[in-house]
Design a protein around this motif. Structure first.
Motif, PDB file in Angstrom:
ATOM      1  N   THR A  87       0.798  -1.221   0.000  1.00 30.01           N
ATOM      2  CA  THR A  87       0.000   0.000   0.000  1.00 30.01           C
ATOM      3  C   THR A  87       0.832   1.272   0.000  1.00 30.01           C
ATOM      4  O   THR A  87       0.403   2.295  -0.555  1.00 30.01           O
ATOM      5  CB  THR A  87      -0.955   0.022   1.208  1.00 30.01           C
ATOM      6  N   SER A  88       2.044   1.226   0.614  1.00 26.08           N
ATOM      7  CA  SER A  88       2.797   2.483   0.689  1.00 26.08           C
ATOM      8  C   SER A  88       4.312   2.335   0.666  1.00 26.08           C
ATOM      9  O   SER A  88       5.029   3.336   0.707  1.00 26.08           O
ATOM     10  CB  SER A  88       2.402   3.243   1.957  1.00 26.08           C
ATOM     11  N   GLY A  89       4.837   1.113   0.589  1.00 22.48           N
ATOM     12  CA  GLY A  89       6.272   0.932   0.726  1.00 22.48           C
ATOM     13  C   GLY A  89       7.036   0.642  -0.543  1.00 22.48           C
ATOM     14  O   GLY A  89       8.256   0.454  -0.499  1.00 22.48           O
ATOM     15  N   LEU A  90       6.346   0.588  -1.696  1.00 21.51           N
ATOM     16  CA  LEU A  90       7.007   0.280  -2.959  1.00 21.51           C
ATOM     17  C   LEU A  90       6.605   1.333  -3.999  1.00 21.51           C
ATOM     18  O   LEU A  90       5.733   1.102  -4.834  1.00 21.51           O
ATOM     19  CB  LEU A  90       6.620  -1.125  -3.438  1.00 21.51           C
ATOM     20  N   PRO A  91       7.231   2.492  -3.948  1.00 18.64           N
ATOM     21  CA  PRO A  91       6.789   3.603  -4.797  1.00 18.64           C
ATOM     22  C   PRO A  91       6.875   3.330  -6.302  1.00 18.64           C
ATOM     23  O   PRO A  91       6.006   3.778  -7.054  1.00 18.64           O
ATOM     24  CB  PRO A  91       7.719   4.759  -4.387  1.00 18.64           C
ATOM     25  N   TYR A  92       7.911   2.589  -6.745  1.00 23.59           N
ATOM     26  CA  TYR A  92       8.014   2.371  -8.191  1.00 23.59           C
ATOM     27  C   TYR A  92       6.988   1.341  -8.661  1.00 23.59           C
ATOM     28  O   TYR A  92       6.422   1.465  -9.754  1.00 23.59           O
ATOM     29  CB  TYR A  92       9.422   1.932  -8.594  1.00 23.59           C
TER      30      TYR A  92
END
Length: 555
Positions: A378-383
């Protein structure tokens, strides 16, 4: 006995009269400019279907005629296309009340699915949607994430065996076939607590029906009858490929849904197998039957929701994993409230840009060889998030939304409209019965809103904090300024389901495999016409998308 030429001509004539009567009430009060109709029978409908990039057609017309223009539909009918953020926000905000599905669409949806949330309008839609919402909450989807992981790892086991048997650096795998099956098993277990065993190559009735989508509705006559059939039911008795497919689909869906509903009722009554009942969407539906509140759904509505989940959840997942769906007038109703978009297209885009595929793989490898947790998804893998949203922007499974006004209305615009008399105005006056279209594909990819690189696959645009500050895209309402999940009261209920499944499958595949197009980045992909239009690799027979799949060293 096969129909004679006279029979077909007679049926077509009757269908023409009925269709003309349906579209007779379509009016446009504000005189608008627009392109000249290329055909009385099809209007611009067939012309748009034949385009590889229909959004470019809408962009060309928007540049020539302005943010609102009229196009011709079948048999001389008219519809308005609105290409303005403010106008689209107003339009979507009034869905199910001020703007509803056309009569033709209602007939088709009821015939195929029943009177579920896809069919419902106004208070009925609000009640059914509210009943379904707990099944699509963050907490519910978080529990279902294990289902998605189980399905993709089952597929991985088969792929590894295929690569081992190839005794080469890579194996050529038809990713479309496998994505069809992983999506079917995911919606089966996640939606109904039932394993269709598609990934095990079990030729069950439901797998056979969905796999045969590729072979139906491929000839012109089938497509014509598919278009007119919901208006004139007798046409559905003609022995075309499309009609035989739809008849088998309705019968199979009805049997499957009824069996699953009966089983879930037994589980609920006996309070057994509570894990499956609690995790699956059908558990929510069963409990709603006896809710004792205003949210209660009838048995007919519960079955309709199940039919919708079966077809819509499968169709959008499998096709969108490979390619954007074509703007088929009826197909969009099959998938409008579906769950999962984009994975197959992501594989194609990442195969065209290996450096971006490597960048995503490096980010996922940074997790230390473990699968992403819910929090990381939900929020830890920006790419990963950027790739997913870029695919959703470029390749929405539904290219437009078309509705009919239930009452007179005034639609506001940000940019001025130029009427057919050459007069500027910032309001569009319409009357009851006017047909309005929101061109999702155009709004998502127009250079007017997204800049000169709007048509490029550029995940990096989502990583820049102020990327949209200088673009008109920020004016577009909807999830992350795109209309892929629609907007307003009909915003896709399964959005979180879709994003979670998309990210999980893509993360696992990119972590373990390298994907390449057979003939490099310029490999051509054509359209394969069917009930649900599929992609096909040029030079291959049927709707197949073979990719070179290499196992990552050390895996």
């Amino acid at each position: 006995m096969a129909p004679t030429v006279f029979d077909l001509i007679s049926l077509s004539a009757v269908s023409l009269l009925i269709t003309l009567a349906i579209f007779k009430g379509s009016k446009i009060n504000t005189p608008l400019r627009g392109p000249q109709s290329p055909s009385f029978i099809f209007g611009h409908y067939r012309y748009i279907q034949e385009q590889n990039d229909p959004e470019l057609v809408y962009e060309k017309w928007a540049k020539k005629y302005g943010p609102a223009y009229q196009v011709t539909g079948p048999f001389g009918s008219k519809r308005i296309v609105i290409c303005d953020p403010k106008a689209n926000a107003h339009f979507y905000s009034r869905e199910t009340n001020g703007y509803v599905q056309t009569k033709l669409a209602h007939v088709f949806i009821e015939n195929l699915f029943g009177r579920g949330v896809l069919w419902a309008e106004a208070d009925s839609h609000k009640r059914q949607r509210k009943t379904l919402m707990p099944a699509f909450s963050n907490a519910a989807i978080r529990r279902l994430s294990t289902v998605f992981y189980d399905a993709v790892y089952k597929m991985k086991t088969s792929w590894d065996a295929t690569i081992d048997n190839a005794k080469a650096e890579y194996a050529v795998i038809d990713v479309q076939k496998w994505m069809n099956h992983v999506s079917l098993d995911s919606i089966g277990i996640g939606g109904f607590g039932h394993d269709f065993k598609a990934l095990e190559n079990k030729n069950t009735s439901v797998v056979e029906v969905f796999d045969s989508f590729d072979d139906a509705n491929t000839d012109f006559f089938s497509r014509l009858i598919f278009f007119l059939g919901p208006v004139f039911p007798t046409l559905q008795n003609l022995p075309t490929k499309g009609n035989r497919m739809l008849r088998q689909l309705r019968e199979t869906m009805g049997k499957i849904a009824d069996e699953l509903l009966k089983r879930s009722r037994r589980v609920s009554d006996e309070k057994e197998d509570s894990v499956i009942a609690d995790k699956s969407i059908i558990g929510i539906l069963v409990r709603s039957e006896n809710a004792g509140t205003k949210l209660e759904m009838s048995s007919e509505e519960v079955l309709a929701q199940m039919n919708t989940l079966l077809v819509a959840g499968y169709a959008t997942t499998s096709i969108s994993l490979t390619v954007r769906l074509l703007n088929n007038y009826f197909v969009k109703f099959l998938i409008q409230k579906s769950f999962f978009f984009g994975g197959q297209w992501a594989l194609i885009e990442l195969s065209r840009a290996i450096e971006k595929q490597d960048k995503l793989r490096i980010e996922i490898a940074g997790l230390g060889g473990t699968d992403p947790t819910w929090e990381q998804l939900t929020s830890g893998l920006p790419y990963l998030n950027a790739v997913v949203h870029e695919v959703l922007r470029l390749h929405p499974p539904v290219n437009e939304t078309t509705r009919v006004a239930t009452e007179d209305d005034i639609i506001p615009f940000t940019s001025p409209i130029i009427t057919s008399q050459g007069l500027p105005t910032d309001k569009l006056f319409i009357t009851k019965g006017t047909i309005i279209s929101s061109p999702i594909g155009y709004m998502n990819t127009s250079t007017t809103f997204w800049g000169p690189d709007a048509r490029e696959f550029k995940p990096e645009r989502w990583l820049e904090e102020d990327a949209l500050c200088n673009l008109r895209a920020k004016e577009i309402q909807g999830h992350r300024h795109i209309l892929t999940f629609s907007d307003g009261p009909r915003t896709c209920l399964g959005k979180t389901f879709a994003l979670t499944e998309f990210k999980i499958i893509l993360a696992v595949l990119i972590r373990h495999y390298l994907f390449e197009l057979l003939d490099g980045p310029n490999t051509q992909i054509d359209k394969h016409p069917s009930i649900l239009p599929r992609p096909k690799m040029r030079g291959y027979e049927g709707a197949v998308v073979p990719l070179k799949v290499r196992r990552i060293e050390g895996e």
